[in-house]
Design a protein around this motif. Structure first.
Motif, short mmCIF file in Angstrom:
data_model
loop_
_atom_site.label_atom_id
_atom_site.label_comp_id
_atom_site.label_asym_id
_atom_site.label_seq_id
_atom_site.Cartn_x
_atom_site.Cartn_y
_atom_site.Cartn_z
N VAL A 16 0.82 -1.07 0.10
CA VAL A 16 -0.11 -0.06 0.03
C VAL A 16 0.81 1.22 -0.11
O VAL A 16 0.64 2.18 -0.76
CB VAL A 16 -1.01 -0.07 1.07
CG1 VAL A 16 -1.59 1.19 1.49
CG2 VAL A 16 -2.11 -1.11 1.10
N ALA A 17 2.00 1.20 0.79
CA ALA A 17 2.63 2.26 0.78
C ALA A 17 3.64 2.60 -0.36
O ALA A 17 3.81 3.92 -0.98
CB ALA A 17 3.74 2.35 2.15
N TYR A 18 4.02 1.68 -1.07
CA TYR A 18 4.67 1.63 -2.28
C TYR A 18 3.73 2.02 -3.51
O TYR A 18 4.02 2.92 -4.16
CB TYR A 18 5.38 0.29 -2.68
CG TYR A 18 6.23 0.34 -3.81
CD1 TYR A 18 7.45 0.84 -3.82
CD2 TYR A 18 5.69 -0.12 -5.08
CE1 TYR A 18 8.15 1.04 -5.02
CE2 TYR A 18 6.46 0.23 -6.29
CZ TYR A 18 7.74 0.75 -6.44
OH TYR A 18 8.44 1.05 -7.39
N ALA A 19 2.45 1.87 -3.45
CA ALA A 19 1.59 2.05 -4.35
C ALA A 19 1.26 3.56 -4.20
O ALA A 19 1.38 4.35 -5.33
CB ALA A 19 0.46 1.22 -4.19
N ALA A 20 1.33 4.08 -3.09
CA ALA A 20 1.13 5.49 -2.71
C ALA A 20 2.24 6.27 -3.28
O ALA A 20 2.29 7.46 -4.06
CB ALA A 20 0.77 5.95 -1.39
N ALA A 21 3.66 5.88 -3.11
CA ALA A 21 4.68 6.49 -3.25
C ALA A 21 5.12 6.42 -4.65
O ALA A 21 5.58 7.36 -5.33
CB ALA A 21 6.05 6.04 -2.50
N SER A 22 4.62 5.21 -5.59
CA SER A 22 5.17 5.22 -6.91
C SER A 22 3.77 5.59 -7.76
O SER A 22 4.31 5.80 -8.96
CB SER A 22 5.37 3.67 -7.14
OG SER A 22 4.27 3.03 -7.18
N ALA A 52 13.77 -2.66 -5.95
CA ALA A 52 14.33 -1.56 -5.10
C ALA A 52 14.99 -2.44 -3.72
O ALA A 52 15.96 -1.77 -3.26
CB ALA A 52 13.33 -0.74 -4.65
N LEU A 53 14.17 -3.40 -3.36
CA LEU A 53 14.64 -4.00 -2.18
C LEU A 53 16.33 -4.60 -2.40
O LEU A 53 17.06 -4.56 -1.57
CB LEU A 53 13.95 -5.05 -1.46
CG LEU A 53 12.38 -4.32 -0.87
CD1 LEU A 53 11.70 -5.56 -0.53
CD2 LEU A 53 12.86 -3.85 0.21
N ALA A 54 16.39 -5.25 -3.77
CA ALA A 54 17.74 -5.96 -4.02
C ALA A 54 18.64 -4.76 -4.13
O ALA A 54 19.75 -5.03 -3.67
CB ALA A 54 17.38 -6.34 -5.46
N ALA A 55 18.17 -3.50 -4.60
CA ALA A 55 19.12 -2.38 -4.64
C ALA A 55 19.62 -1.86 -3.31
O ALA A 55 20.74 -1.49 -3.09
CB ALA A 55 18.48 -1.15 -5.61
#
Length: 125
Positions: A16-22, A52-55
């Motif tokens: 949910v947070a990633y969807a909002a940010a992206s 992004a988590l891999a980065a």
């Protein structure tokens, strides 16, 4: 040289947070019924969030280094359960250093399945 594995737990709240940010509000990342209706096994993590988590793992292994390039293919979905979370495990191995650049081959798995194909980073320390 092998780098210490890093584990990231992905929850529905993270999606949910990633969807909002992206701005990626595709319902396959939040709605179980929609995800299943299009043939997915359930709600899946955004591919770019997984990348992004891999980065983030690379940045942890090489603090302060410049990431010159980072790439991968999305090969398998990361299914995120409604309760709790799922672990994404990132391992890495340095493959060479030349002219101040270090190449890092990554392995990114969830429940023992590789979820990113040919993930690789190049960093300048």
């Amino acid at each position: 040289m092998s780098l210490a594995p890093q584990t990231f737990t992905i929850t529905r709240a993270d999606l949910v947070a990633y969807a909002a940010a992206s701005g990626d509000q595709n319902p396959i990342h939040q709605d179980e019924d929609v995800a299943r209706s299009v043939g997915l096994p359930g709600v899946i993590a955004h591919g770019m969030y997984t990348m992004a988590l891999a980065a983030r793992a690379v940045a942890t292994w090489f603090p302060g280094a410049e990431v010159v390039s980072f790439g991968c293919k999305f090969t398998s979905p990361v299914v995120v359960p409604a309760e709790g979370g799922v672990d994404l495990v990132v391992t890495g191995e340095t493959k060479g250093e030349s002219e101040g650049l270090t190449t890092v081959a990554l392995t990114v798995t969830c429940d023992g399945t590789k979820v990113l194909g040919m993930p690789k980073a190049v960093v300048r320390a």
